[in-house]
Design a protein around this motif. Structure first.
Motif, mmCIF file in Angstrom:
data_model
loop_
_atom_site.group_PDB
_atom_site.id
_atom_site.type_symbol
_atom_site.label_atom_id
_atom_site.label_comp_id
_atom_site.label_asym_id
_atom_site.label_seq_id
_atom_site.Cartn_x
_atom_site.Cartn_y
_atom_site.Cartn_z
ATOM 1 N N ASP A 1 0.859 -1.180 0.000
ATOM 2 C CA ASP A 1 0.000 0.000 0.000
ATOM 3 C C ASP A 1 0.897 1.232 0.000
ATOM 4 N N LEU A 2 0.829 2.008 -1.082
ATOM 5 C CA LEU A 2 1.634 3.221 -1.215
ATOM 6 C C LEU A 2 0.711 4.431 -1.221
ATOM 7 N N ASP A 3 0.619 5.093 -0.084
ATOM 8 C CA ASP A 3 -0.222 6.284 0.042
ATOM 9 C C ASP A 3 -1.661 6.033 -0.385
ATOM 10 N N GLY A 4 -2.239 4.899 0.029
ATOM 11 C CA GLY A 4 -3.633 4.607 -0.259
ATOM 12 C C GLY A 4 -3.886 3.957 -1.596
ATOM 13 N N GLU A 5 -2.844 3.685 -2.359
ATOM 14 C CA GLU A 5 -3.001 2.988 -3.636
ATOM 15 C C GLU A 5 -2.204 1.699 -3.593
ATOM 16 N N ALA A 6 -2.819 0.637 -4.071
ATOM 17 C CA ALA A 6 -2.189 -0.678 -4.037
ATOM 18 C C ALA A 6 -1.259 -0.864 -5.215
ATOM 19 N N THR A 7 -0.120 -1.455 -4.927
ATOM 20 C CA THR A 7 0.779 -1.936 -5.965
ATOM 21 C C THR A 7 0.895 -3.432 -5.744
ATOM 22 N N ILE A 8 0.659 -4.187 -6.803
ATOM 23 C CA ILE A 8 0.658 -5.640 -6.719
ATOM 24 C C ILE A 8 1.661 -6.176 -7.725
ATOM 25 N N LEU A 9 2.457 -7.129 -7.283
ATOM 26 C CA LEU A 9 3.404 -7.806 -8.157
ATOM 27 C C LEU A 9 2.979 -9.256 -8.267
ATOM 28 N N SER A 10 2.698 -9.696 -9.480
ATOM 29 C CA SER A 10 2.399 -11.101 -9.719
ATOM 30 C C SER A 10 3.708 -11.871 -9.708
ATOM 31 N N LEU A 11 3.810 -12.864 -8.855
ATOM 32 C CA LEU A 11 5.013 -13.677 -8.784
ATOM 33 C C LEU A 11 5.083 -14.678 -9.937
ATOM 34 N N VAL A 12 3.972 -14.869 -10.626
ATOM 35 C CA VAL A 12 3.927 -15.790 -11.758
ATOM 36 C C VAL A 12 4.398 -15.103 -13.031
ATOM 37 N N THR A 13 3.886 -13.894 -13.283
ATOM 38 C CA THR A 13 4.191 -13.202 -14.544
ATOM 39 C C THR A 13 5.221 -12.090 -14.381
ATOM 40 N N ALA A 14 5.569 -11.754 -13.134
ATOM 41 C CA ALA A 14 6.471 -10.642 -12.826
ATOM 42 C C ALA A 14 5.925 -9.311 -13.340
ATOM 43 N N ASN B 1 -6.390 2.109 -7.676
ATOM 44 C CA ASN B 1 -6.750 3.372 -7.033
ATOM 45 C C ASN B 1 -7.268 3.094 -5.617
ATOM 46 N N PRO B 2 -7.633 4.125 -4.861
ATOM 47 C CA PRO B 2 -8.085 3.892 -3.481
ATOM 48 C C PRO B 2 -9.280 2.938 -3.361
ATOM 49 N N VAL B 3 -10.229 2.987 -4.273
ATOM 50 C CA VAL B 3 -11.367 2.054 -4.202
ATOM 51 C C VAL B 3 -10.865 0.633 -4.462
ATOM 52 N N GLY B 4 -10.025 0.473 -5.475
ATOM 53 C CA GLY B 4 -9.448 -0.835 -5.764
ATOM 54 C C GLY B 4 -8.616 -1.347 -4.600
ATOM 55 N N THR B 5 -7.936 -0.438 -3.912
ATOM 56 C CA THR B 5 -7.141 -0.822 -2.751
ATOM 57 C C THR B 5 -8.032 -1.330 -1.625
ATOM 58 N N LEU B 6 -9.159 -0.668 -1.401
ATOM 59 C CA LEU B 6 -10.125 -1.150 -0.409
ATOM 60 C C LEU B 6 -10.572 -2.563 -0.767
ATOM 61 N N ILE B 7 -10.909 -2.773 -2.026
ATOM 62 C CA ILE B 7 -11.338 -4.096 -2.482
ATOM 63 C C ILE B 7 -10.231 -5.112 -2.238
ATOM 64 N N TRP B 8 -9.003 -4.745 -2.609
ATOM 65 C CA TRP B 8 -7.880 -5.669 -2.447
ATOM 66 C C TRP B 8 -7.687 -6.052 -0.974
ATOM 67 N N LYS B 9 -7.792 -5.082 -0.090
ATOM 68 C CA LYS B 9 -7.643 -5.373 1.333
ATOM 69 C C LYS B 9 -8.760 -6.287 1.831
ATOM 70 N N LEU B 10 -9.961 -6.072 1.304
ATOM 71 C CA LEU B 10 -11.092 -6.913 1.716
ATOM 72 C C LEU B 10 -10.916 -8.363 1.286
ATOM 73 N N ILE B 11 -10.277 -8.579 0.139
ATOM 74 C CA ILE B 11 -10.159 -9.956 -0.356
ATOM 75 C C ILE B 11 -8.870 -10.634 0.118
ATOM 76 N N ALA B 12 -8.227 -10.060 1.122
ATOM 77 C CA ALA B 12 -7.095 -10.750 1.739
ATOM 78 C C ALA B 12 -7.581 -12.053 2.375
ATOM 79 N N GLU C 1 -20.546 -9.019 -0.185
ATOM 80 C CA GLU C 1 -19.967 -8.382 1.001
ATOM 81 C C GLU C 1 -19.043 -7.231 0.602
ATOM 82 N N ILE C 2 -18.285 -7.437 -0.457
ATOM 83 C CA ILE C 2 -17.391 -6.395 -0.949
ATOM 84 C C ILE C 2 -18.208 -5.216 -1.451
#
Length: 88
Positions: free
Chosen positions: A17-30, A36-47, A54-55
């Motif tokens: 989480d970088l200042d409210g925005e998610a950065t994701i690295l796929s370990l499969v595809t690199a 954005n902040p809404v997507g980051t909320l979603i990402w945190k919810l699906i941990a 529910e989301i």
């Protein structure tokens, strides 16, 4: 994918989480992905596994958006994340 579908973030990724925005690295595809902040909320919810409904409800509680638009945009994002192998 429907509102009853249960989704969870794949274990084959790294998230930061970088200042409210998610950065994701796929370990499969690199490949890197940014949310954005809404997507980051979603990402945190699906941990942990959650129903899509529910989301949607969490987004509706947090943001001023109509239910139909929220549902459509949420399903679109989740389908994109699934296509990239970032969620199961």
């Amino acid at each position: 994918m429907t509102l009853d579908t249960v989704v969870v973030a794949s274990s084959e990724q790294v998230f930061c989480d970088l200042d409210g925005e998610a950065t994701i690295l796929s370990l499969v595809t690199a490949s890197y992905y940014s949310l954005n902040p809404v997507g980051t909320l979603i990402w945190k919810l699906i941990a942990t596994p959650r129903k899509v409904s529910e989301i949607r409800d969490a987004i509706l509680a947090e943001y001023d958006i109509d239910a139909a638009t929220c549902e459509r945009d949420l399903l679109d994002l989740l389908q994109q994340l699934a296509a990239e192998g970032l969620i199961k």
